[in-house]
Enzyme design. Structure first.
Site, PDB file in Angstrom:
ATOM      1  N   HIS A 213      14.552  42.089  52.267  1.00 52.83           N
ATOM      2  CA  HIS A 213      13.310  41.498  51.781  1.00 52.83           C
ATOM      3  C   HIS A 213      12.203  41.488  52.832  1.00 52.83           C
ATOM      4  CE1 HIS A 213      14.439  39.636  47.720  1.00 52.83           C
ATOM      5  NE2 HIS A 213      15.303  40.581  48.006  1.00 52.83           N
ATOM      6  N   SER A 217      12.529  47.419  49.219  1.00 50.60           N
ATOM      7  CA  SER A 217      13.380  48.569  48.957  1.00 50.60           C
ATOM      8  C   SER A 217      12.688  49.862  49.354  1.00 50.60           C
ATOM      9  CB  SER A 217      13.711  48.650  47.470  1.00 50.60           C
ATOM     10  OG  SER A 217      14.511  47.565  47.088  1.00 50.60           O
ATOM     11  N   LYS A 241      16.491  45.835  34.254  1.00 52.29           N
ATOM     12  CA  LYS A 241      17.139  47.117  34.520  1.00 52.29           C
ATOM     13  C   LYS A 241      18.525  46.916  35.142  1.00 52.29           C
ATOM     14  CE  LYS A 241      16.055  51.656  36.405  1.00 52.29           C
ATOM     15  NZ  LYS A 241      15.024  52.491  37.015  1.00 52.29           N
ATOM     16  N   ASP A 242      18.623  45.963  36.077  1.00 53.35           N
ATOM     17  CA  ASP A 242      19.921  45.708  36.714  1.00 53.35           C
ATOM     18  C   ASP A 242      20.942  45.195  35.703  1.00 53.35           C
ATOM     19  OD1 ASP A 242      19.129  46.576  39.153  1.00 53.35           O
ATOM     20  OD2 ASP A 242      19.088  44.629  40.146  1.00 53.35           O
ATOM     21  N   GLU A 285      45.412  52.731  49.759  1.00 56.59           N
ATOM     22  CA  GLU A 285      44.624  52.750  48.541  1.00 56.59           C
ATOM     23  C   GLU A 285      43.585  53.863  48.632  1.00 56.59           C
ATOM     24  OE1 GLU A 285      45.919  50.686  46.012  1.00 56.59           O
ATOM     25  OE2 GLU A 285      44.400  49.121  46.093  1.00 56.59           O
TER      26      GLU A 285
HETATM   27  C1  HEM Z   1      35.981  41.084  49.259  1.00 58.85           C
HETATM   28  C2  HEM Z   1      36.635  40.627  48.274  1.00 58.85           C
HETATM   29  C3  HEM Z   1      38.098  40.912  47.994  1.00 58.85           C
HETATM   30  C4  HEM Z   1      38.759  42.132  47.970  1.00 58.85           C
HETATM   31  C5  HEM Z   1      38.154  43.512  48.239  1.00 58.85           C
HETATM   32  C6  HEM Z   1      40.139  41.855  47.618  1.00 58.85           C
HETATM   33  C7  HEM Z   1      41.149  42.819  47.476  1.00 58.85           C
HETATM   34  C8  HEM Z   1      42.459  42.581  47.082  1.00 58.85           C
HETATM   35  C9  HEM Z   1      43.450  43.583  46.803  1.00 58.85           C
HETATM   36  C10 HEM Z   1      43.258  45.101  46.918  1.00 58.85           C
HETATM   37  C11 HEM Z   1      44.600  42.952  46.406  1.00 58.85           C
HETATM   38  C12 HEM Z   1      45.922  43.601  45.971  1.00 58.85           C
HETATM   39  C13 HEM Z   1      45.939  43.699  44.467  1.00 58.85           C
HETATM   40  C14 HEM Z   1      47.267  44.132  43.919  1.00 58.85           C
HETATM   41  O1  HEM Z   1      47.597  45.329  44.018  1.00 58.85           O
HETATM   42  O2  HEM Z   1      47.984  43.290  43.365  1.00 58.85           O
HETATM   43  C15 HEM Z   1      44.349  41.542  46.473  1.00 58.85           C
HETATM   44  C16 HEM Z   1      45.293  40.562  46.171  1.00 58.85           C
HETATM   45  C17 HEM Z   1      45.057  39.199  46.251  1.00 58.85           C
HETATM   46  N1  HEM Z   1      43.857  38.578  46.566  1.00 58.85           N
HETATM   47 FE1  HEM Z   1      42.109  39.511  46.969  1.00 58.85          FE
HETATM   48  N2  HEM Z   1      40.302  40.505  47.443  1.00 58.85           N
HETATM   49  C18 HEM Z   1      39.088  39.891  47.658  1.00 58.85           C
HETATM   50  C19 HEM Z   1      38.829  38.533  47.606  1.00 58.85           C
HETATM   51  C20 HEM Z   1      39.794  37.539  47.436  1.00 58.85           C
HETATM   52  C21 HEM Z   1      39.564  36.118  47.544  1.00 58.85           C
HETATM   53  C22 HEM Z   1      38.226  35.475  47.876  1.00 58.85           C
HETATM   54  C23 HEM Z   1      40.781  35.487  47.327  1.00 58.85           C
HETATM   55  C24 HEM Z   1      41.179  34.012  47.322  1.00 58.85           C
HETATM   56  C25 HEM Z   1      40.485  33.074  47.550  1.00 58.85           C
HETATM   57  C26 HEM Z   1      41.763  36.494  47.043  1.00 58.85           C
HETATM   58  C27 HEM Z   1      43.103  36.235  46.747  1.00 58.85           C
HETATM   59  C28 HEM Z   1      44.057  37.212  46.509  1.00 58.85           C
HETATM   60  C29 HEM Z   1      45.441  36.933  46.155  1.00 58.85           C
HETATM   61  C30 HEM Z   1      46.093  35.544  45.992  1.00 58.85           C
HETATM   62  C31 HEM Z   1      46.077  38.181  46.006  1.00 58.85           C
HETATM   63  C32 HEM Z   1      47.563  38.449  45.662  1.00 58.85           C
HETATM   64  C33 HEM Z   1      47.768  38.539  44.191  1.00 58.85           C
HETATM   65  C34 HEM Z   1      47.780  39.983  43.729  1.00 58.85           C
HETATM   66  O3  HEM Z   1      48.361  40.830  44.413  1.00 58.85           O
HETATM   67  O4  HEM Z   1      47.236  40.264  42.670  1.00 58.85           O
HETATM   68  N3  HEM Z   1      41.130  37.733  47.135  1.00 58.85           N
HETATM   69  N4  HEM Z   1      43.045  41.339  46.881  1.00 58.85           N
END
Ligand code: HEM
Lengths: 417, 256
Positions: A213, A217, A241-242, A285
């Site tokens: 900002h 942009s 648009k968004d 991944e």
């Molecule tokens: C930048 C944001 C985030 C990204 C890119 C991300 C990415 C991921 C990925 C790739 C997995 C594995 C999924 C699977 O194959 O099962 C995962 C699992 C998990 N994430 Fe995140 N996550 C994010 C934010 C969060 C936040 C803020 C929390 C909790 C406060 C969280 C809690 C969990 C939990 C509990 C799992 C395990 C359950 C599962 O495998 O489905 N994540 N996350």
């Protein structure tokens, strides 16, 4: 920038004491935005949307998840089978990570094409790269949480990389593991950090928007706005648009989440982690595959690690490698070609990363790695000197007003390249 | 020159994307032929009678070696069994429970809330009775292999005599779809191994097809709910997006 007259008395009262409503009005409503932005400018807000989705679904997953090697896999399967709508939370989160990266990668390559990293947006660009690095760390640690075979072996391979660092490498790995192998302490700290880092990302996003900002942009012709006729208030033009773009994006996101939820996943991660059985192919991944390919293209471990980090590092110094005064590739006939070569090169690297490192794959991987760095370190500095850009339009309104066609598709070259 | 270049890049990219899946699965075993599962596609649902038959095959054949410990007997209600039938299946097994008020462990008939009983107390016991090989838990088998359902069907029907140049190892069997071809599981299905109450002929192919559909259901019992909600969600977003497009057009009308 005068404060708007708010109709609601409470809003007026608060705004007089703390100008939060004026601030929002200024930054989200009247915020002047170039009038010629195309749909590639949607992906920033889409990435922001995905960040919110990840945090919301993640918090609800964390209420049902158990970060312990004996229970993690079972707790995820319990989420899938017995928690109300748990399957939806989990598939939204797992596919959300992929779509977050899709949005961010398109956003980043948009910046590369239109020269959005150039003066005065260098800090904006670098803050974006910090977000990318934090996202990769977050996603990598998230992928470990379900504690399947790929979780475990991916974690083992990637954490082991740090041992290549001279002197302190082994200690760093022990610190990451919390012991002498990937085990329960590793899972615990990864869960803790996986919960923390998204909020760090939110912080950097705020800085990113602050920097945005300050100068506003960039736009498809890459020249600065020259007055009121070149810009539109953000609301209602770009909010409308968004939101339309968001609808389209969500259709794709939901399409995968509800109808092909395991498309981006690995079958091996449906097998509980087993330290005694190594999977045939350990692959990260998809969004990490190009870096993985670079890592494995170098015969030396430390060299591979350095080059892998260098792949992002080189983007940090990009504003000083590309000295061409013209931002948009539309007016850079040669850059436009090498840009698409770079895109192809990154896809090739991704493909190599998904394959075992032998035979032709090694040769192609090395060539693609060399080309990746050559693009930034050799081609761009040379182009800065030797490329003859096409003449730039006098202002944004000029091409926009000329039949409107020029703003959408490719501009007809004004003289032969 | 420039448009030609662009076209070449695009062609190259498409070729690359097409080549990807083949390159990734270039293992030695042939690709399992795709089967026409009723649950595929956006509107596909499981075939309830087939699931019930599949469960019988699992119960009477596979459960001698394979656990399915992510399922509970209550989940059988979803297959269309009534409560009495599901409770009856549960009561056929003895489950260790306790300790009771005297501090003793005791066996009792299974209940709907119990998990499927495992055939072996632990992995060592399972290996001891299977020539050293471990029969994996089947709860997630349909997701734990590439194209898991097609693969499992191909595996169950893929036993052939070993080619003359192959030396089978002790206790191994030749299967053209198993990676490495030598599998420790003896051909589990024999003609008429199961008697189906609905009169379906218990050919090897029928049994294999039904038990694999049962495995596919077991790997994601919420799959039908997922697709049902997915259709509604997509329709909702589709209409919303159309409206948003109209809004966008209206807002921008003056600018264009
Ligand atoms: C930048 C944001 C985030 C990204 C890119 C991300 C990415 C991921 C990925 C790739 C997995 C594995 C999924 C699977 O194959 O099962 C995962 C699992 C998990 N994430 Fe995140 N996550 C994010 C934010 C969060 C936040 C803020 C929390 C909790 C406060 C969280 C809690 C969990 C939990 C509990 C799992 C395990 C359950 C599962 O495998 O489905 N994540 N996350």
């Amino acid at each position: 920038m005068s404060a708007p007259e708010f109709r609601n008395g409470l809003v007026r009262w608060i705004d007089h004491r703390m100008g939060i409503f004026s601030f929002m009005h200024h930054e989200l409503h009247e915020y002047p935005t170039p009038k010629n932005l195309n749909y590639f400018w949607n992906f920033g807000s889409l990435a922001g949307f995905m960040l919110v989705v990840m945090i919301v679904t993640g918090i609800f997953l964390a209420m049902n998840y158990t970060p312990h090697v004996d229970h993690a896999f079972d707790s995820v399967e319990r989420i899938m089978r017995d928690v109300n709508y748990g399957w939806m939370l989990r598939f939204l989160h797992a596919n959300g990570a992929s779509f977050f990266f899709i949005a961010v990668y398109i956003h980043l390559f948009r910046g590369l094409y239109y020269g959005s990293y150039k003066e005065p947006r260098e800090l904006l660009w670098m803050l974006g790269l910090v977000i990318l690095v934090l996202m990769m760390a977050t996603a990598f640690m998230g992928y470990v949480l379900p504690w399947g075979q790929m979780s475990f072996w991916g974690a083992t391979v990637i954490t082991n990389l740090f041992s290549a660092i001279p002197w302190v490498g082994e200690s760093i790995v022990t610190l990451l593991w919390g012991g002498f192998s990937v085990d329960n302490p590793t899972l615990n700290r990864f869960f803790s950090l996986h919960y923390l880092l998204p909020f760090a990302i939110v912080g950097v996003v705020v800085l990113h928007l602050w920097a945005l900002h300050t100068h506003g942009s960039n736009n498809p012709v890459g020249i600065d706005t020259k007055g009121k006729q070149d810009s539109l208030p953000f609301h209602p033009y770009y909010t409308a648009k968004d939101l339309f773009g968001l609808g389209i994006f969500v259709l794709f996101y939901f399409g995968f989440t509800f109808f092909a939820p395991d498309f981006f996943g690995e079958p091996d991660n449906y097998i509980p982690a087993n330290p005694m059985v190594t999977p045939a192919h350990i692959v990260p991944e998809w969004y990490l595959l190009p870096y993985y390919a670079i890592l494995r293209s170098v015969p030396d471990k430390l060299g591979g690690v350095l080059l892998m980090f260098g792949a992002i590092g080189v983007l940090f110094i990009l504003p000083w490698l590309d000295r061409s005064p013209v931002r948009s590739a539309r007016f850079r006939p040669i850059y436009k070609q090498v840009y698409w070569l770079l895109v192809a090169d990154c896809l090739v690297l991704g493909w190599i990363g998904a394959n075992p490192p032998d035979g032709m794959f090694i040769v192609i991987g090395r060539a693609a790695t060399v080309y990746y760095f050559a693009h930034f370190l050799v081609l761009l500095p040379l182009l800065s000197v030797f490329e003859r850009p096409l003449p730039l339009p006098a202002s944004i309104s000029e091409p926009v007003l000329k039949g409107g066609g020029a703003a959408g598709g490719t501009v007809k070259p004004m003289e032969k390249a | 020159m420039r448009p030609a270049n662009a076209r070449m890049f695009r062609a190259g990219l498409v070729a690359l994307l097409l080549a990807l899946p083949f390159a990734a699965t270039a293992a030695e075993a042939p690709k399992p032929p795709p089967q026409p599962w009723s649950y595929q596609g956006v509107f596909g649902v499981f075939d309830r009678p087939a699931l019930q038959r599949g469960f019988l095959v699992y119960k009477q054949v596979c459960s001698a070696c394979h656990s399915m410990s992510r399922l509970s007997y209550r989940n059988l209600l979803q297959l269309g069994f009534d409560e009495a039938a599901a409770a009856g299946f549960a009561a056929e097994v003895q489950i260790a429970d306790g300790p009771n008020d005297e501090g003793e462990m005791y066996d009792r008939p299974g209940r709907l809330s119990d998990r499927f009983k495992k055939p072996f107390a632990n992995e060592k016991a399972a290996r001891a009775s299977n020539n050293g090989a471990y029969p994996p838990d089947l709860s997630l088998m349909a997701k734990a292999r590439p194209v898991g359902a097609d693969y499992s069907f191909a595996l169950l029907t893929g036993y052939i005599n070993a080619p003359s140049n192959v030396q089978l190892m002790e206790g191994m069997h030749y299967n053209k779809y198993f990676p490495g071809f030598q599998i420790a599981m003896a051909p589990p299905l024999a003609e008429n191994a199961v008697e189906f109450p609905d009169g379906t002929p218990a050919s090897i192919e029928n049994m294999a097809r039904d038990v694999v559909q049962f495995l596919a259901w077991a790997a994601e019992p919420k799959m039908e709910e997922r697709k049902r909600i997915g259709v509604k969600a997509m329709l909702f977003v589709l209409v919303l997006t159309a409206l948003l497009y109209a809004v966008k057009r209206k807002v921008w009308a003056a600018v264009h």
